[in-house]
Every structure is written in C-alpha cells, then in structure tokens.
Design a protein around this motif. Structure first.
Motif, PDB file in Angstrom:
ATOM      1  N   GLY A   1      99.164 101.231 147.942  1.00  0.00           N
ATOM      2  CA  GLY A   1      99.838 102.186 148.822  1.00  0.00           C
ATOM      3  C   GLY A   1     101.341 102.012 148.934  1.00  0.00           C
ATOM      4  N   TYR A   2     101.904 101.078 148.151  1.00  0.00           N
ATOM      5  CA  TYR A   2     103.358 100.827 148.278  1.00  0.00           C
ATOM      6  C   TYR A   2     104.165 102.091 147.965  1.00  0.00           C
ATOM      7  CZ  TYR A   2     107.718  98.115 147.980  1.00  0.00           C
ATOM      8  OH  TYR A   2     108.985  97.611 148.182  1.00  0.00           O
TER       9      TYR A   2
ATOM     10  N   GLY B   1      98.261 107.132 140.454  1.00  0.00           N
ATOM     11  CA  GLY B   1      98.236 105.670 140.452  1.00  0.00           C
ATOM     12  C   GLY B   1      98.680 105.161 141.813  1.00  0.00           C
TER      13      GLY B   1
ATOM     14  N   GLY C   1      88.871 108.832 140.985  1.00  0.00           N
ATOM     15  CA  GLY C   1      88.313 109.101 139.655  1.00  0.00           C
ATOM     16  C   GLY C   1      89.444 109.174 138.653  1.00  0.00           C
ATOM     17  N   PRO C   2      89.099 109.422 137.376  1.00  0.00           N
ATOM     18  CA  PRO C   2      90.156 109.521 136.369  1.00  0.00           C
ATOM     19  C   PRO C   2      91.149 110.617 136.745  1.00  0.00           C
ATOM     20  CG  PRO C   2      87.978 109.485 135.340  1.00  0.00           C
ATOM     21  CD  PRO C   2      87.751 109.621 136.814  1.00  0.00           C
ATOM     22  N   ALA C   3      92.432 110.285 136.713  1.00  0.00           N
ATOM     23  CA  ALA C   3      93.444 111.237 137.191  1.00  0.00           C
ATOM     24  C   ALA C   3      93.445 112.528 136.379  1.00  0.00           C
ATOM     25  CB  ALA C   3      94.824 110.579 137.140  1.00  0.00           C
TER      26      ALA C   3
ATOM     27  N   LEU D   1      96.196 110.275 143.506  1.00  0.00           N
ATOM     28  CA  LEU D   1      95.098 110.177 142.546  1.00  0.00           C
ATOM     29  C   LEU D   1      94.909 108.716 142.139  1.00  0.00           C
ATOM     30  CD1 LEU D   1      96.043 113.169 140.178  1.00  0.00           C
ATOM     31  CD2 LEU D   1      95.009 113.208 142.470  1.00  0.00           C
TER      32      LEU D   1
ATOM     33  N   ASP E   1      97.530 104.655 134.228  1.00  0.00           N
ATOM     34  CA  ASP E   1      97.281 104.162 132.868  1.00  0.00           C
ATOM     35  C   ASP E   1      98.253 104.803 131.878  1.00  0.00           C
ATOM     36  OD1 ASP E   1      95.814 106.458 133.712  1.00  0.00           O
ATOM     37  OD2 ASP E   1      94.796 106.449 131.781  1.00  0.00           O
TER      38      ASP E   1
ATOM     39  N   VAL F   1     105.542  99.430 142.505  1.00  0.00           N
ATOM     40  CA  VAL F   1     106.877  99.813 142.029  1.00  0.00           C
ATOM     41  C   VAL F   1     107.918  98.825 142.567  1.00  0.00           C
ATOM     42  CG1 VAL F   1     107.320 101.395 143.991  1.00  0.00           C
ATOM     43  CG2 VAL F   1     108.362 101.858 141.767  1.00  0.00           C
TER      44      VAL F   1
ATOM     45  N   VAL G   1     101.547  94.978 140.690  1.00  0.00           N
ATOM     46  CA  VAL G   1     102.370  95.891 139.893  1.00  0.00           C
ATOM     47  C   VAL G   1     102.844  97.098 140.720  1.00  0.00           C
ATOM     48  CG1 VAL G   1     101.486  95.242 137.618  1.00  0.00           C
ATOM     49  CG2 VAL G   1     100.206  96.907 138.964  1.00  0.00           C
TER      50      VAL G   1
ATOM     51  N   LEU H   1      97.201 102.096 143.750  1.00  0.00           N
ATOM     52  CA  LEU H   1      97.097 100.652 144.022  1.00  0.00           C
ATOM     53  C   LEU H   1      96.968 100.414 145.540  1.00  0.00           C
ATOM     54  CD1 LEU H   1      97.012  98.035 142.300  1.00  0.00           C
ATOM     55  CD2 LEU H   1      99.438  97.775 142.732  1.00  0.00           C
TER      56      LEU H   1
HETATM   57  C1  LIG Z   1     100.902 100.432 138.470  1.00  0.00           C
HETATM   58  S1  LIG Z   1      99.521 100.690 139.511  1.00  0.00           S
HETATM   59  C2  LIG Z   1     100.142 101.859 140.677  1.00  0.00           C
HETATM   60  C3  LIG Z   1     101.161 101.281 141.614  1.00  0.00           C
HETATM   61  C4  LIG Z   1     101.549 102.215 142.726  1.00  0.00           C
HETATM   62  N1  LIG Z   1     102.056 103.472 142.206  1.00  0.00           N
HETATM   63  C5  LIG Z   1     102.631 101.572 143.564  1.00  0.00           C
HETATM   64  O1  LIG Z   1     103.782 101.493 143.096  1.00  0.00           O
HETATM   65  O2  LIG Z   1     102.329 101.167 144.701  1.00  0.00           O
HETATM   66  C6  LIG Z   1      98.482 101.697 138.532  1.00  0.00           C
HETATM   67  C7  LIG Z   1      97.306 102.272 139.271  1.00  0.00           C
HETATM   68  O3  LIG Z   1      96.717 103.285 138.441  1.00  0.00           O
HETATM   69  C8  LIG Z   1      95.326 103.229 138.583  1.00  0.00           C
HETATM   70  N2  LIG Z   1      94.704 103.849 137.402  1.00  0.00           N
HETATM   71  C9  LIG Z   1      94.489 103.299 136.183  1.00  0.00           C
HETATM   72  N3  LIG Z   1      93.910 104.191 135.365  1.00  0.00           N
HETATM   73  C10 LIG Z   1      93.759 105.335 136.077  1.00  0.00           C
HETATM   74  C11 LIG Z   1      93.211 106.603 135.793  1.00  0.00           C
HETATM   75  N4  LIG Z   1      92.715 106.898 134.594  1.00  0.00           N
HETATM   76  N5  LIG Z   1      93.215 107.530 136.760  1.00  0.00           N
HETATM   77  C12 LIG Z   1      93.735 107.250 137.995  1.00  0.00           C
HETATM   78  N6  LIG Z   1      94.265 106.067 138.320  1.00  0.00           N
HETATM   79  C13 LIG Z   1      94.275 105.113 137.381  1.00  0.00           C
HETATM   80  C14 LIG Z   1      95.031 101.739 138.722  1.00  0.00           C
HETATM   81  O4  LIG Z   1      93.766 101.531 139.300  1.00  0.00           O
HETATM   82  C15 LIG Z   1      96.194 101.271 139.571  1.00  0.00           C
HETATM   83  O5  LIG Z   1      95.880 101.337 140.931  1.00  0.00           O
END
Ligand SMILES: C[S@@+](CC[C@H](N)C(=O)[O-])C[C@H]1O[C@@H](n2cnc3c(N)ncnc32)[C@H](O)[C@@H]1O
Length: 210
Positions: A64-65, A60, A111-113, A83, A135, A36, A34, A62
């Motif tokens: 590193g993209y 968010g 941790g939670p953002a 984060l 999230d 971007v 997922v 993931l």
């Molecule tokens: C859609 S992916 C991010 C994709 C990334 N931005 C990219 O385009 O390369 C969502 C990310 O948010 C993280 N995530 C989910 N809940 C989170 C939270 N409460 N706090 C921080 N990160 C969270 C997930 O672990 C996941 O890595």
C-alpha cells in the motif's frame, strides 16, 4: 563526510509514520521489499496533486505504499482503483489505506492485472492517472491498456524501467528485460504521449497523454 544525494533528500523529506509502518509490515511478513523509492513516492503525490487526478489506477499494490502516496494527491472526490495479483497483499494495503483515511476512496481488484484491465475496459472505465509497477513481462500490455483507458491529459508513470541495470546491458535478453525495453521504447516514441525518464533509483518513466 558528504551525504549521498539520496541520504540528503531523505533527511529533508522524512517518511511519515504510516509509510514507515507499511515498510515494517512488509518486512515482518517476509514480503518483497520493493515499494517505490521514497522520493518517487513523493513524486506520485506531487503528480497526482498537480494533475488534479480524480480517477487513478495503480497496477501492483504490495503493502500500500504507492497507494497511500497516490491517494494523498487525489482531488477531494478522487478515487483509486488498485490491481493486485495476491489477495493477502491487497488485504494488507487495504488496512494501511484505511488507516490513512482513504478507505472509502479505494477499490481493489484481485487477480492478474491484464484480466482486471480487460474488465475495466468492458465496463467503459477511464482514468486520469496511472502507476504501472507490477510484473515486468506485462509492462507493454499494461501500457496499451493505460493508453486505451486514458482521459486526455492523463499521466502515466512506470517504475523500474532500468531493472537494476539489466535494461541497460545488451547481454541481458530475458523476457522481463525485453518487455521493459519495449515498454520504454513505446513510452519514448508513441506520438500520443509526451514523455520523459528519470534516471535515479531504478528509473522512472513519466508520460502525459495528449
Ligand atoms: C513492485 S511491487 C508493487 C509495489 C507498490 N506499487 C508500491 O510501490 O507500494 C509489485 C506488485 O505487483 C504484484 N503483481 C505481480 N504480478 C502481477 C499481476 N500479473 N497482476 C497484478 N499484480 C501483480 C505483486 O504481487 C506485487 O505486489
């Protein structure tokens, strides 16, 4: 046979080796695919570059993209604060950002953002570029923090504002859908923001902070 607009764009602007490597690492590690969309990743670089971003915040991470895309647009001395909930995802992203030559520019908070954002506020940190992509239930919380931590003229970008069509379907009333609708509505109507929304892929919303 006609190409789709997406195929045409992706043919013109092919992802480079590092971005393809990030996607392959995500796939082979069984992580959610997922990242971007490629065209929106390029838009992140473009926006960071044209807004002369020097302190970016990504929610968010993931693999590193998006981090690579943002880092590519930062000013010479620019930094990225990333984060991420999961330590193993941040570790993968760190490796990829280092490979791209951005190791020194990026700080990870695991941790939670919402907790990390509270911490950043306590520390008095401010930013001029935000990418919200974690999230969906917490999107309104992330937007409130982004506005609080924004320097005048900051750019706020939020991905997946359509939730694969669920946002647009009035029968869908789950917590993520309700939260994203609230987020979109605030982005559209908050008098502190100048905003637009791009309807391609899963929807991207862009705001400029007055
Ligand atoms: C859609 S992916 C991010 C994709 C990334 N931005 C990219 O385009 O390369 C969502 C990310 O948010 C993280 N995530 C989910 N809940 C989170 C939270 N409460 N706090 C921080 N990160 C969270 C997930 O672990 C996941 O890595």
């Amino acid at each position: 046979m006609n190409l789709t607009p997406d195929e045409y764009v992706n043919q013109l602007f092919q992802e480079d080796e590092l971005l393809l490597k990030v996607k392959e690492a995500i796939r082979s590690n069984g992580m959610p695919e997922v990242s971007v969309a490629a065209a929106y990743g390029r838009l992140l670089t473009f926006l960071a570059k044209t807004s002369k971003a020097e302190a970016a915040l990504e929610i968010g991470v993931l693999g590193g993209y998006s981090g690579i895309c943002i880092a590519r647009g930062l000013r010479e001395n620019g930094t990225l604060t990333s984060l991420e909930l999961k330590g193993e995802y941040a570790a993968m992203a760190r490796g990829h950002l280092e490979e791209g030559g951005f190791g020194e520019k990026v700080e990870y908070r695991i941790g939670p953002a919402a907790d990390s954002l509270e911490q950043l506020e306590q520390e008095g940190r401010t930013f001029d570029f935000f990418f919200i992509d974690a999230d969906k239930e917490n999107y309104p919380v992330y937007l409130d923090y982004a506005i609080k931590l924004a320097r005048p003229g900051a750019v706020i970008v939020g991905d997946n504002c359509f939730l694969r069509g669920r946002t647009l379907n009035p029968d869908k009333q789950g917590p993520a859908v309700l939260a994203v609708r609230r987020f979109n509505e605030q982005m559209a109507s908050d008098p502190r923001l100048v905003t637009t929304m791009l309807p391609d892929y899963d929807g991207l919303v862009l705001a400029w902070v007055k």
